[in-house]
Motif scaffolding. Structure first.
Motif, mmCIF file in Angstrom:
data_model
loop_
_atom_site.group_PDB
_atom_site.id
_atom_site.type_symbol
_atom_site.label_atom_id
_atom_site.label_comp_id
_atom_site.label_asym_id
_atom_site.label_seq_id
_atom_site.Cartn_x
_atom_site.Cartn_y
_atom_site.Cartn_z
ATOM 1 N N ALA A 42 9.102 -2.953 8.113
ATOM 2 C CA ALA A 42 8.517 -1.566 8.073
ATOM 3 C C ALA A 42 7.726 -1.866 6.881
ATOM 4 O O ALA A 42 6.753 -0.921 6.656
ATOM 5 C CB ALA A 42 9.842 -0.751 7.799
ATOM 6 N N ARG A 43 8.119 -2.410 5.786
ATOM 7 C CA ARG A 43 7.170 -2.658 4.610
ATOM 8 C C ARG A 43 6.017 -3.517 5.039
ATOM 9 O O ARG A 43 4.779 -3.006 4.521
ATOM 10 C CB ARG A 43 8.080 -3.628 3.743
ATOM 11 N N ASP A 44 5.968 -4.076 6.178
ATOM 12 C CA ASP A 44 4.775 -4.885 6.451
ATOM 13 C C ASP A 44 3.773 -4.015 7.314
ATOM 14 O O ASP A 44 2.658 -3.804 7.106
ATOM 15 C CB ASP A 44 5.185 -6.232 7.594
ATOM 16 N N VAL A 45 4.385 -2.959 8.294
ATOM 17 C CA VAL A 45 3.677 -1.801 8.632
ATOM 18 C C VAL A 45 3.083 -0.971 7.476
ATOM 19 O O VAL A 45 1.960 -0.629 7.896
ATOM 20 C CB VAL A 45 4.829 -1.279 9.746
ATOM 21 N N ALA A 46 3.975 -0.734 6.773
ATOM 22 C CA ALA A 46 3.262 0.164 5.795
ATOM 23 C C ALA A 46 2.348 -0.344 5.080
ATOM 24 O O ALA A 46 1.050 0.331 4.678
ATOM 25 C CB ALA A 46 4.608 0.527 4.692
ATOM 26 N N TRP A 47 2.096 -1.679 4.706
ATOM 27 C CA TRP A 47 1.031 -2.251 3.888
ATOM 28 C C TRP A 47 -0.102 -2.422 4.780
ATOM 29 O O TRP A 47 -1.132 -2.230 4.354
ATOM 30 C CB TRP A 47 1.546 -3.605 3.371
ATOM 31 N N ASN A 48 0.144 -2.612 6.137
ATOM 32 C CA ASN A 48 -0.850 -2.840 6.942
ATOM 33 C C ASN A 48 -1.610 -1.374 7.042
ATOM 34 O O ASN A 48 -2.729 -1.260 7.234
ATOM 35 C CB ASN A 48 -0.308 -3.346 8.435
ATOM 36 N N SER A 49 -0.792 -0.228 7.300
ATOM 37 C CA SER A 49 -1.314 1.030 7.246
ATOM 38 C C SER A 49 -2.157 1.502 6.144
ATOM 39 O O SER A 49 -3.178 1.978 6.140
ATOM 40 C CB SER A 49 -0.181 2.018 7.424
ATOM 41 N N VAL A 50 -1.639 0.969 5.005
ATOM 42 C CA VAL A 50 -2.278 1.188 3.605
ATOM 43 C C VAL A 50 -3.706 0.449 3.867
ATOM 44 O O VAL A 50 -4.808 1.226 3.504
ATOM 45 C CB VAL A 50 -1.651 0.815 2.485
ATOM 46 N N SER A 51 -3.838 -0.871 4.186
ATOM 47 C CA SER A 51 -4.638 -1.622 4.165
ATOM 48 C C SER A 51 -6.100 -1.038 5.145
ATOM 49 O O SER A 51 -7.231 -1.693 5.082
ATOM 50 C CB SER A 51 -4.661 -3.145 4.372
ATOM 51 N N ASN A 52 -5.730 -0.151 6.054
ATOM 52 C CA ASN A 52 -6.762 0.409 7.107
ATOM 53 C C ASN A 52 -7.602 1.214 6.131
ATOM 54 O O ASN A 52 -8.927 1.229 6.600
ATOM 55 C CB ASN A 52 -5.935 1.374 7.979
ATOM 56 N N GLU A 53 -7.142 1.876 5.001
ATOM 57 C CA GLU A 53 -8.066 2.793 4.059
ATOM 58 C C GLU A 53 -8.300 2.056 2.857
ATOM 59 O O GLU A 53 -9.220 2.844 2.155
ATOM 60 C CB GLU A 53 -7.408 4.147 4.224
ATOM 61 N N TYR A 54 -7.534 1.412 2.420
ATOM 62 C CA TYR A 54 -7.640 0.889 1.037
ATOM 63 C C TYR A 54 -7.615 -0.749 0.898
ATOM 64 O O TYR A 54 -7.327 -1.144 1.986
ATOM 65 C CB TYR A 54 -6.322 1.339 0.190
ATOM 66 N N GLU A 55 -8.173 -1.027 -0.334
ATOM 67 C CA GLU A 55 -7.964 -2.670 -0.436
ATOM 68 C C GLU A 55 -7.914 -2.922 -1.812
ATOM 69 O O GLU A 55 -8.069 -2.088 -2.717
ATOM 70 C CB GLU A 55 -9.637 -3.149 0.030
#
Length: 81
Positions: A42-55
């Motif tokens: 779930a943490r990996d999914v969350a970071w991946n979701s954040v990285s779609n819009e943020y860097e």
């Protein structure tokens, strides 16, 4: 275990992410947990979701990605019959 409030996200993550990115992390983490994913998954999914819009930027703080310029594709039309 899903978070009940954004302030339950670990402090080190909250310090890295602006408020909107925290909201993305929170929602993605909880959705993944609700779907039966492990906490690490779930943490990996969350970071991946954040990285779609943020860097990540300098100093470990994340910032919103610049918007892509619109792509203008000209349609090619041919004459009639």
């Amino acid at each position: 275990m899903p978070y009940k409030q954004i302030d339950e996200i670990p402090e080190d993550i909250r310090q890295q992410l602006p408020e909107h990115a925290q909201q993305i992390f929170f929602a993605a983490f909880n959705a993944a947990q609700d779907n039966g994913m492990s906490e690490q998954g779930a943490r990996d999914v969350a970071w991946n979701s954040v990285s779609n819009e943020y860097e990540p930027g300098n100093g470990g703080k994340w910032h919103r990605k610049p918007e892509d310029p619109p792509i203008h594709n000209k349609a090619i039309t041919t004459g009639g019959n």
